[in-house]
Design a protein around this motif. Structure first.
Motif, PDB file in Angstrom:
ATOM      1  N   HIS A   1      29.421  29.184 -56.896  1.00 53.59           N
ATOM      2  CA  HIS A   1      29.991  28.710 -58.150  1.00 53.59           C
ATOM      3  C   HIS A   1      30.841  29.799 -58.813  1.00 53.59           C
ATOM      4  O   HIS A   1      31.914  29.522 -59.343  1.00 53.59           O
TER       5      HIS A   1
ATOM      6  N   ARG B   1      39.669  29.567 -59.590  1.00 54.84           N
ATOM      7  CA  ARG B   1      40.291  28.630 -60.527  1.00 54.84           C
ATOM      8  C   ARG B   1      40.904  29.377 -61.712  1.00 54.84           C
ATOM      9  O   ARG B   1      42.013  29.072 -62.151  1.00 54.84           O
ATOM     10  N   ASP B   2      40.198  30.380 -62.229  1.00 58.02           N
ATOM     11  CA  ASP B   2      40.738  31.191 -63.322  1.00 58.02           C
ATOM     12  C   ASP B   2      42.007  31.930 -62.894  1.00 58.02           C
ATOM     13  O   ASP B   2      42.972  32.013 -63.649  1.00 58.02           O
TER      14      ASP B   2
ATOM     15  N   LYS C   1      34.836  29.382 -59.571  1.00 54.59           N
ATOM     16  CA  LYS C   1      35.334  29.543 -60.941  1.00 54.59           C
ATOM     17  C   LYS C   1      36.336  30.691 -61.037  1.00 54.59           C
ATOM     18  O   LYS C   1      37.348  30.593 -61.732  1.00 54.59           O
TER      19      LYS C   1
END
Length: 165
Positions: free
Chosen positions: A46, A53-54, A50
């Motif tokens: 996860h 994606r950031d 994340k």
């Protein structure tokens, strides 16, 4: 007449719960530590998803000159630092074993625009799309006990259109 000693041992019911617990405890410990390791794996996965994606979101908010269509991002090091550490300076990693920016790739591709587009891509022939991906080696909770997880990789990829803001 008394029964033989061996029959007396089998007929005795004292400490059966302790014997059953001694037999079941190793299985319970394996299940407990396995669930810890599985939870750590999903948490690490996860974090990588994340982070990627950031990084794609940050890269998509850059100017068109910083993210040239089909070229190399001029601030690629900052994007990689943001993905790996959560800051542009690149201080401490999000995951304990994620020490190398080489596990992260930043690629810019071109998507042809439809004719007559009146948005932020007006007058452009191609729209730059940035793809950020990472392949991070998984660090097990139990590496010190001899359980090596060097072959497991946490892979993630995210895309964003460069908006030129």
């Amino acid at each position: 007449m008394r029964p033989p000693m061996i029959f007396a041992l089998f007929a005795c019911r004292k400490a059966t719960a302790a014997a059953e617990m001694a037999l079941v405890t190793p299985l319970l410990i394996i299940l407990m530590f396995g669930s810890f390791e599985l939870g750590n794996y999903f948490l690490s996965e996860h974090v990588v998803v994340k982070a990627v994606r950031d990084g794609a979101r940050y890269a998509g908010r850059q100017s068109f000159t910083t993210m040239p269509c089909g070229g190399v991002a001029t601030n690629e090091t900052q994007i990689k630092n943001l993905v790996r550490t959560g800051s542009l300076a690149g201080t401490s990693p999000r995951l304990s074993g994620w020490t190398n920016n080489a596990t992260i790739t930043v690629a810019i591709t071109c998507e042809p625009t439809a004719s007559g587009y009146s948005g932020i891509y007006k007058g452009m022939t191609d729209v730059p799309i940035v793809t950020v991906s990472a392949s991070v080696p998984y660090s097990s909770l139990f590496n010190e006990l001899g359980f090596s997880s060097s072959s497991l990789l946490l892979d993630a990829e995210s895309q964003s259109a460069v908006m030129g803001l």
